[in-house]
Design a protein around this motif. Structure first.
Motif, PDB file in Angstrom:
ATOM      1  N   ARG A 166      -5.153 -36.159 -45.004  1.00  0.00           N
ATOM      2  CA  ARG A 166      -4.478 -35.949 -43.720  1.00  0.00           C
ATOM      3  C   ARG A 166      -3.621 -34.689 -43.663  1.00  0.00           C
ATOM      4  O   ARG A 166      -3.484 -34.086 -42.594  1.00  0.00           O
ATOM      5  N   TYR A 167      -3.059 -34.265 -44.798  1.00  0.00           N
ATOM      6  CA  TYR A 167      -2.076 -33.192 -44.787  1.00  0.00           C
ATOM      7  C   TYR A 167      -2.553 -31.955 -45.543  1.00  0.00           C
ATOM      8  O   TYR A 167      -3.205 -32.063 -46.584  1.00  0.00           O
ATOM      9  N   VAL A 168      -2.224 -30.799 -44.975  1.00  0.00           N
ATOM     10  CA  VAL A 168      -2.586 -29.515 -45.573  1.00  0.00           C
ATOM     11  C   VAL A 168      -1.371 -28.601 -45.534  1.00  0.00           C
ATOM     12  O   VAL A 168      -0.702 -28.493 -44.499  1.00  0.00           O
ATOM     13  N   ALA A 169      -1.085 -27.932 -46.642  1.00  0.00           N
ATOM     14  CA  ALA A 169      -0.003 -26.949 -46.692  1.00  0.00           C
ATOM     15  C   ALA A 169      -0.576 -25.551 -46.497  1.00  0.00           C
ATOM     16  O   ALA A 169      -1.731 -25.288 -46.842  1.00  0.00           O
ATOM     17  N   GLY A 170       0.230 -24.654 -45.967  1.00  0.00           N
ATOM     18  CA  GLY A 170      -0.219 -23.278 -45.804  1.00  0.00           C
ATOM     19  C   GLY A 170       0.756 -22.459 -44.996  1.00  0.00           C
ATOM     20  O   GLY A 170       1.400 -22.987 -44.079  1.00  0.00           O
ATOM     21  N   PRO A 171       0.884 -21.174 -45.296  1.00  0.00           N
ATOM     22  CA  PRO A 171       1.820 -20.309 -44.563  1.00  0.00           C
ATOM     23  C   PRO A 171       1.354 -20.070 -43.130  1.00  0.00           C
ATOM     24  O   PRO A 171       0.273 -19.542 -42.890  1.00  0.00           O
ATOM     25  N   GLY A 172       2.168 -20.496 -42.183  1.00  0.00           N
ATOM     26  CA  GLY A 172       1.818 -20.302 -40.779  1.00  0.00           C
ATOM     27  C   GLY A 172       0.782 -21.269 -40.256  1.00  0.00           C
ATOM     28  O   GLY A 172       0.280 -21.081 -39.143  1.00  0.00           O
ATOM     29  N   ILE A 173       0.483 -22.334 -40.977  1.00  0.00           N
ATOM     30  CA  ILE A 173      -0.579 -23.243 -40.531  1.00  0.00           C
ATOM     31  C   ILE A 173      -0.193 -23.959 -39.240  1.00  0.00           C
ATOM     32  O   ILE A 173      -1.028 -24.147 -38.341  1.00  0.00           O
ATOM     33  N   THR A 174       1.090 -24.333 -39.118  1.00  0.00           N
ATOM     34  CA  THR A 174       1.544 -24.934 -37.857  1.00  0.00           C
ATOM     35  C   THR A 174       2.176 -23.911 -36.934  1.00  0.00           C
ATOM     36  O   THR A 174       2.211 -24.113 -35.715  1.00  0.00           O
ATOM     37  N   ASP A 175       2.673 -22.802 -37.505  1.00  0.00           N
ATOM     38  CA  ASP A 175       3.392 -21.796 -36.703  1.00  0.00           C
ATOM     39  C   ASP A 175       2.767 -20.421 -36.898  1.00  0.00           C
ATOM     40  O   ASP A 175       3.312 -19.604 -37.618  1.00  0.00           O
ATOM     41  N   MET A 176       1.635 -20.058 -36.169  1.00  0.00           N
ATOM     42  CA  MET A 176       0.955 -21.062 -35.369  1.00  0.00           C
ATOM     43  C   MET A 176      -0.564 -20.885 -35.420  1.00  0.00           C
ATOM     44  O   MET A 176      -1.238 -20.925 -34.406  1.00  0.00           O
ATOM     45  N   LYS A 177      -1.094 -20.704 -36.633  1.00  0.00           N
ATOM     46  CA  LYS A 177      -2.536 -20.469 -36.730  1.00  0.00           C
ATOM     47  C   LYS A 177      -3.350 -21.690 -36.326  1.00  0.00           C
ATOM     48  O   LYS A 177      -4.453 -21.563 -35.799  1.00  0.00           O
ATOM     49  N   GLY A 178      -2.776 -22.881 -36.537  1.00  0.00           N
ATOM     50  CA  GLY A 178      -3.449 -24.075 -36.048  1.00  0.00           C
ATOM     51  C   GLY A 178      -3.568 -24.077 -34.536  1.00  0.00           C
ATOM     52  O   GLY A 178      -4.619 -24.423 -33.979  1.00  0.00           O
ATOM     53  N   GLY A 179      -2.501 -23.679 -33.850  1.00  0.00           N
ATOM     54  CA  GLY A 179      -2.545 -23.593 -32.391  1.00  0.00           C
ATOM     55  C   GLY A 179      -3.529 -22.556 -31.906  1.00  0.00           C
ATOM     56  O   GLY A 179      -4.212 -22.750 -30.890  1.00  0.00           O
ATOM     57  N   ASN A 180      -3.631 -21.435 -32.620  1.00  0.00           N
ATOM     58  CA  ASN A 180      -4.601 -20.407 -32.248  1.00  0.00           C
ATOM     59  C   ASN A 180      -6.023 -20.945 -32.313  1.00  0.00           C
ATOM     60  O   ASN A 180      -6.851 -20.689 -31.428  1.00  0.00           O
ATOM     61  N   VAL A 181      -6.316 -21.688 -33.389  1.00  0.00           N
ATOM     62  CA  VAL A 181      -7.667 -22.244 -33.537  1.00  0.00           C
ATOM     63  C   VAL A 181      -7.930 -23.298 -32.473  1.00  0.00           C
ATOM     64  O   VAL A 181      -9.052 -23.406 -31.955  1.00  0.00           O
ATOM     65  N   ILE A 182      -6.907 -24.071 -32.103  1.00  0.00           N
ATOM     66  CA  ILE A 182      -7.084 -25.034 -31.008  1.00  0.00           C
ATOM     67  C   ILE A 182      -7.480 -24.307 -29.728  1.00  0.00           C
ATOM     68  O   ILE A 182      -8.386 -24.746 -29.006  1.00  0.00           O
ATOM     69  N   ILE A 183      -6.823 -23.191 -29.412  1.00  0.00           N
ATOM     70  CA  ILE A 183      -7.192 -22.405 -28.231  1.00  0.00           C
ATOM     71  C   ILE A 183      -8.672 -22.042 -28.277  1.00  0.00           C
ATOM     72  O   ILE A 183      -9.422 -22.232 -27.303  1.00  0.00           O
ATOM     73  N   ILE A 184      -9.105 -21.503 -29.399  1.00  0.00           N
ATOM     74  CA  ILE A 184     -10.495 -21.059 -29.552  1.00  0.00           C
ATOM     75  C   ILE A 184     -11.464 -22.214 -29.391  1.00  0.00           C
ATOM     76  O   ILE A 184     -12.462 -22.117 -28.652  1.00  0.00           O
ATOM     77  N   GLU A 185     -11.193 -23.324 -30.077  1.00  0.00           N
ATOM     78  CA  GLU A 185     -12.141 -24.443 -30.053  1.00  0.00           C
ATOM     79  C   GLU A 185     -12.169 -25.139 -28.697  1.00  0.00           C
ATOM     80  O   GLU A 185     -13.232 -25.622 -28.265  1.00  0.00           O
ATOM     81  N   VAL A 186     -11.040 -25.197 -28.015  1.00  0.00           N
ATOM     82  CA  VAL A 186     -11.024 -25.765 -26.667  1.00  0.00           C
ATOM     83  C   VAL A 186     -11.890 -24.936 -25.729  1.00  0.00           C
ATOM     84  O   VAL A 186     -12.704 -25.471 -24.963  1.00  0.00           O
ATOM     85  N   LEU A 187     -11.754 -23.616 -25.796  1.00  0.00           N
ATOM     86  CA  LEU A 187     -12.569 -22.758 -24.937  1.00  0.00           C
ATOM     87  C   LEU A 187     -14.046 -22.858 -25.311  1.00  0.00           C
ATOM     88  O   LEU A 187     -14.919 -22.836 -24.427  1.00  0.00           O
ATOM     89  N   ARG A 188     -14.325 -22.996 -26.600  1.00  0.00           N
ATOM     90  CA  ARG A 188     -15.722 -23.135 -27.033  1.00  0.00           C
ATOM     91  C   ARG A 188     -16.338 -24.419 -26.462  1.00  0.00           C
ATOM     92  O   ARG A 188     -17.479 -24.425 -25.986  1.00  0.00           O
TER      93      ARG A 188
END
Length: 441
Positions: free
Chosen positions: A135-157
């Motif tokens: 369930r959990y993943v660590a990473g620099p900027g994963i929540t702030d905010m590269k995860g949000g960026n990928v959500i934008i991309i996948e929603v548009l896809r």
């Protein structure tokens, strides 16, 4: 008087009202929404790979090459979906730049906001995407905010695959300086402001307050201030006399205490003196936020400097605070002088009726997916963000739609991947319904 977008949303809210108590995934969804959710689920492994790849590229704000590398990774994704893209060079505001993407459809104008940079410098020890468990993943900027960026991309896809994207006008702005804004702000934030002036609706994909049950309808603005105080240097035996007066330190103490007594507890306003130095000689290094001072117990202090910040929920709240602070600073003790400089910064994102209306539609989307209601974040639990530059220019705005987790801005940044899939679903269904509201109207 309701505008066109608000009328459309009101109609849609009435249509969806029977489904607002949905408790199982899929209840109350249209066939198109089922298709969108299925596409997101099928695409999920690729979304995870894209997230890992982007997290593994260091993009600390001042690592210009890294910020652009993340931008180019996303640029290709947008172009594959069918958006036109542009890289805005940031040389004029001393930052890497911004990625813009656009899709010209027939429907409401929606601005989607992300950012490419993180707080982690190129030489930081925290550099890699690291799964902790299922369930959990660590990473620099994963929540702030590269995860949000990928959500934008996948929603548009997913919207493109379902044919819904044709019913939307989209502009995406992913800035390269959200964590440390370039100056002047008139240049570094121009891309967001220009897109917001075009848009009807702004959606931000930051983490919010890390609670999947909330979204952001209001953010407090954040600006910095600097106080310079001077007095007459003299032997301390003469302090309080008509010839010497009170000195810089007593005057600064008066000012700061008056700030506290006159402004503390006023609405959502907070203010904080974060650095102070005073004495016979003082020196401030603004770039490193360090100060030095020399003084002696038997000399009346000649100079003092204070640096601080103000956070306010509305422009009216901020303007009132400025007026009070300037008035306090002007009423100097004998033989002292003080000047206050209040800089520019993040404007407030005020809690407007339009924002709450958009939150209600987002909450209905969440309920129809079986994820429960979504409520407004307490604005004290969400810091300033780029959507604040857009909010006053659009009819409605909502933030906190991104990947959620804990430990942002620290080496303990961990994403809750359960929110990754769910927030993709919620944002995609929301945007589909915005297109439906426009068509119905």
């Amino acid at each position: 008087m309701l505008n066109k977008i608000q009328i459309g949303l009101l109609i849609l809210a009435l249509i969806l009202a029977p489904y607002t108590n949905a408790v199982s995934v899929g209840t109350g969804q249209s066939l198109e929404e089922h298709k969108i959710v299925k596409h997101l689920n099928d695409q999920y492994p690729e979304a995870m790979r894209l997230l890992e790849k982007s997290v593994n590229i260091n993009s600390g704000t001042m690592n210009f090459a890294g910020v652009k590398a993340v931008g180019m990774l996303y640029k290709k994704q947008f172009e594959d979906i069918g958006l036109t893209t542009q890289w805005v060079d940031g040389a004029t505001f001393n930052r890497s730049g911004h990625l813009l993407a656009e899709y010209a459809g027939n429907g409401p104008k929606i601005l989607m906001i992300g950012h490419l940079d993180t707080v982690f410098a190129q030489d930081d020890e925290f550099q890699k995407f690291r799964p902790i468990d299922e369930r959990y993943v660590a990473g620099p900027g994963i929540t702030d905010m590269k995860g949000g960026n990928v959500i934008i991309i996948e929603v548009l896809r997913a919207l493109k695959a379902a044919g819904t994207l044709e019913n939307l006008n989209i502009k995406v702005v992913m800035t390269g300086d959200e964590e440390s804004s370039g100056r002047p702000l008139s240049q570094s934030k121009a891309a967001i402001i220009d897109a917001a002036k075009w848009a009807d609706i702004a959606l931000g994909f930051e983490d919010g307050d890390s609670n999947i049950k909330t979204a952001v309808v209001a953010r407090r603005g954040s600006v910095n201030w600097k106080l310079d105080v001077s007095g007459r240097a003299a032997h301390s035996s003469q302090i309080f006399s008509d010839e010497v007066g009170y000195g810089a330190i007593f005057e600064a103490a008066r000012i700061l205490n008056e700030f506290r007594t006159q402004l503390a507890g006023k609405g959502e306003l907070t203010f904080n003196p974060g650095l102070i130095a005073g004495g016979t000689e003082t020196n401030l290094q603004a770039k490193t936020s360090t100060a030095t001072a020399f003084g002696k117990n038997n000399i009346v202090a000649k100079d003092l400097i204070v640096q601080g910040g103000i956070r306010a929920l509305t422009q009216e709240e901020l303007d009132n605070a400025k007026t009070v602070m300037y008035n306090i600073v002007s009423q100097n003790l004998l033989h002292t002088n003080a000047t206050l400089q209040i800089g520019d910064g993040y404007p407030p994102m005020a809690p407007t009726p339009g924002n709450y209306q958009l939150l209600e539609l987002y909450s209905q989307a969440s309920m129809s997916l079986g994820y429960g209601t979504v409520e407004a974040v307490n604005p004290r639990n969400a810091g300033a963000a780029d959507i604040s530059f857009a909010a006053s220019h659009v009819e409605m705005a909502l933030d906190g739609l991104g990947l959620m987790g804990s430990g942002g801005h620290t080496k303990d940044e961990v994403a809750d991947m359960d929110s990754f899939r769910k927030n993709m679903h919620k944002a995609a269904v929301l945007m589909h319904r915005l297109s439906v509201a426009h068509e119905d109207h």
